[in-house]
Design an enzyme around this catalytic site. Structure first.
Site, PDB file in Angstrom:
ATOM      1  N   LEU A 129      18.425  30.457  15.562  1.00  0.00           N
ATOM      2  CA  LEU A 129      19.268  29.273  15.580  1.00  0.00           C
ATOM      3  C   LEU A 129      19.872  29.099  14.197  1.00  0.00           C
ATOM      4  CD1 LEU A 129      17.070  26.640  17.495  1.00  0.00           C
ATOM      5  CD2 LEU A 129      18.975  27.989  18.409  1.00  0.00           C
ATOM      6  N   ASP A 130      21.097  28.593  14.148  1.00  0.00           N
ATOM      7  CA  ASP A 130      21.723  28.322  12.861  1.00  0.00           C
ATOM      8  C   ASP A 130      20.920  27.277  12.099  1.00  0.00           C
ATOM      9  OD1 ASP A 130      23.815  30.047  13.549  1.00  0.00           O
ATOM     10  OD2 ASP A 130      24.938  28.417  14.515  1.00  0.00           O
ATOM     11  N   LYS A 131      21.069  27.280  10.787  1.00  0.00           N
ATOM     12  CA  LYS A 131      20.281  26.383   9.936  1.00  0.00           C
ATOM     13  C   LYS A 131      20.455  24.917  10.338  1.00  0.00           C
ATOM     14  CE  LYS A 131      19.329  25.325   5.075  1.00  0.00           C
ATOM     15  NZ  LYS A 131      19.650  25.669   3.666  1.00  0.00           N
ATOM     16  N   THR A 133      21.150  23.723  13.239  1.00  0.00           N
ATOM     17  CA  THR A 133      20.798  23.491  14.646  1.00  0.00           C
ATOM     18  C   THR A 133      19.288  23.362  14.798  1.00  0.00           C
ATOM     19  OG1 THR A 133      22.718  24.786  15.356  1.00  0.00           O
ATOM     20  CG2 THR A 133      20.996  24.427  16.988  1.00  0.00           C
ATOM     21  N   ARG A 229      29.404  26.523  18.912  1.00  0.00           N
ATOM     22  CA  ARG A 229      30.172  25.818  17.879  1.00  0.00           C
ATOM     23  C   ARG A 229      31.644  26.238  17.899  1.00  0.00           C
ATOM     24  NH1 ARG A 229      26.901  27.511  12.775  1.00  0.00           N
ATOM     25  NH2 ARG A 229      28.495  26.258  11.715  1.00  0.00           N
TER      26      ARG A 229
END
Length: 278
Positions: A129-131, A133, A229
């Protein structure tokens, strides 16, 4: 270490590892050399002898440690766990894994600390997961689980659901976004919709609306970098907090995007397994 009960008559250990599970050559070689497949009495098994249905096997991995530095696991929220995998919640604002050797403070530093407290020494994330998120991440607890769940992810057999708060009023109650995604030549970490990019599909449905935003549930059919996103921004409704893709700012700087649900047919049990945040 994990246990497995054979489900087919006359299958050998060799067939189970190489044909059914398609385990990596290195893993298979190490298991063979270390006599890591044993019966209920702890005795090494002959890999070429047919086994009756219901044979209980034990798999041990003597040389398969993960290299993450242990961090504090006090606040790790584990939602699901068995011998093969665990699913835990990554808070927004921390990275999934270290970017450099020895780095700490990431989700995987917490996970490996948790695993080591239980006597294990292997933990590898199946997806990221992105930072900014938050939400559920699936983690393999041994090398064979890593190989099998990587394959499920690659084949699109792990359903991943997210909830996002996006800017503006999304009028369509549901739909699918089909736009290819590629790198942005002008920004090293950014992605964009591009005709030459990789195919990408995101399904969405509106959950509720507020005065200036819309809450949507999104399902990934593909797993491109920044996919939700990029797609939501492209249709004019960027995720709140996601300023890289023109989203409005949030007080904490994190995205209003949470991975809420994982669903898959468990490769070791054959059961449909669903992990979901409350």
């Amino acid at each position: 270490m994990f246990h497995y009960t054979t489900k087919e008559n006359d299958m050998t250990v060799e067939q189970l590892l190489r044909e059914r599970w398609q385990a990596g050559k290195k893993t298979v070689h190490e298991l063979r050399m270390e006599k890591g497949v044993k019966d209920v009495e702890g005795e090494p098994l002959d890999w070429r002898s047919p086994l009756p249905t219901g044979t209980r096997l034990t798999f041990e991995f003597p040389h398969a440690p993960s290299t993450y530095e242990s961090d504090h696991a006090d606040h790790l929220d584990v939602i699901y766990e068995d011998e093969h995998i665990l699913a835990a919640v990554k808070p927004a604002g921390i990275a999934t894994h270290p970017a450099t050797p020895g780095e700490k403070g990431t989700f995987m530093n917490q996970v490996i600390a948790y695993v080591r407290e239980q006597g294990g020494d292997y933990a590898e994330h199946v997806h990221r997961l992105d930072k900014g998120t938050s939400g559920l991440i699936l983690v393999a607890k041994h090398p064979i689980a890593k190989a099998l769940f990587d394959r499920l992810l690659e084949q699109g057999q792990i359903t991943r659901m997210y909830v996002a708060e996006v800017d503006g009023e999304m009028r369509r109650p549901r739909g699918s976004i089909h736009y290819p995604i590629g790198r942005d030549r002008h920004h090293p970490s950014k992605r964009r919709v591009s005709p030459s990019g990789q195919s990408a599909t995101t399904h969405f449905r509106v959950i509720r609306r507020t005065a200036d935003s819309t809450f949507v549930e999104a399902e990934l059919e593909t797993g491109r970098t920044h996919q939700i996103r990029v797609h939501l921004s492209h249709i004019g409704h960027p995720v709140k907090g996601d300023t890289l893709y023109d989203g409005s700012e949030t007080p904490d700087g994190n995205y209003r995007l949470t991975a809420t649900k994982l669903s898959f047919v468990h490769p070791f049990t054959g059961e449909l397994t669903t992990v979901e945040l409350d």
